[in-house]
Write a protein that holds these residues in place. Structure first.
Motif, PDB file in Angstrom:
ATOM      1  N   ASN A 109       0.800  -1.368  -0.126  1.00 52.77           N
ATOM      2  CA  ASN A 109       0.145   0.064  -0.073  1.00 52.77           C
ATOM      3  C   ASN A 109       0.659   1.214  -0.056  1.00 52.77           C
ATOM      4  N   HIS A 110       2.196   1.113   0.393  1.00 52.81           N
ATOM      5  CA  HIS A 110       2.909   2.172   0.698  1.00 52.81           C
ATOM      6  C   HIS A 110       3.671   2.458  -0.585  1.00 52.81           C
TER       7      HIS A 110
ATOM      8  N   ASN B  59       1.303   4.043  -5.710  1.00 50.27           N
ATOM      9  CA  ASN B  59       0.367   3.546  -4.759  1.00 50.27           C
ATOM     10  C   ASN B  59      -0.897   3.925  -5.029  1.00 50.27           C
TER      11      ASN B  59
ATOM     12  N   ASN C 217      -4.442  -3.650  -3.729  1.00 47.49           N
ATOM     13  CA  ASN C 217      -3.862  -3.186  -2.639  1.00 47.49           C
ATOM     14  C   ASN C 217      -4.545  -4.204  -1.463  1.00 47.49           C
TER      15      ASN C 217
END
Length: 120
Positions: A30-31, A53, A74
Motif C-alpha cells: 500500500n505504501h 500507490n 492493494n
C-alpha cells in the motif's frame, strides 16, 4: 531477502498472453510504487512499468505500450502485469520490486523472478 514473489510466467506462443503476479509480504504494498523489470542473461534489469500507490502508471519501453498493462489490488497486496501480443523478444525473466526506473544496474533486493518464454 526480497519482499516480493513473482509468479505467472511460462511458455507461450507468439501472439499469446500471460498475466504475471507480484505478491508482497505484510501490508507493504500500500505504501510503495512497484516496478516490473525484465532481464535477459548478461544484461541489466530493464524497466517495464511502474505503478504508484495511487494507481498511476508509467511504461518505459515503447514496443510494450498497448500490449502490457500493470495494475494493483492493494487489498490482496498484489501487483499484476497483463501481457498480450507477446513476441519472442519479450522472452526474459520478469521481476518486481519496490522501485521504478527505466534500468537498474545495482540492487540487492531482487526475488526469484518468473520466466517468460515466447516461442513457436
Amino acid at each position: 531477502q526480497s519482499q516480493f514473489v513473482e509468479s505467472g510466467g511460462g511458455l507461450v506462443q507468439p501472439g499469446g498472453s500471460l498475466k504475471l503476479s507480484c505478491e508482497a509480504s505484510g501490508s507493504l504494498l500500500n505504501h510503495y510504487a512497484v516496478g516490473w523489470f525484465r532481464q535477459v542473461p548478461g544484461k541489466d534489469h530493464e524497466g517495464v512499468s511502474c505503478i504508484t500507490n495511487r494507481g498511476g502508471t508509467t511504461y518505459y519501453i515503447d514496443s510494450l505500450k498497448g500490449r502490457f498493462t500493470t495494475s494493483r489490488d492493494n487489498a490482496k497486496n498484489t501487483v499484476y502485469l497483463q501481457m498480450s501480443g507477446l513476441k519472442p523478444e519479450d522472452t526474459a525473466r520478469y521481476f518486481c520490486a519496490a522501485l521504478c526506473g527505466p534500468i537498474v544496474r545495482s540492487y540487492g533486493g531482487w526475488g526469484q523472478g518468473t520466466q517468460v518464454t515466447v516461442s513457436p
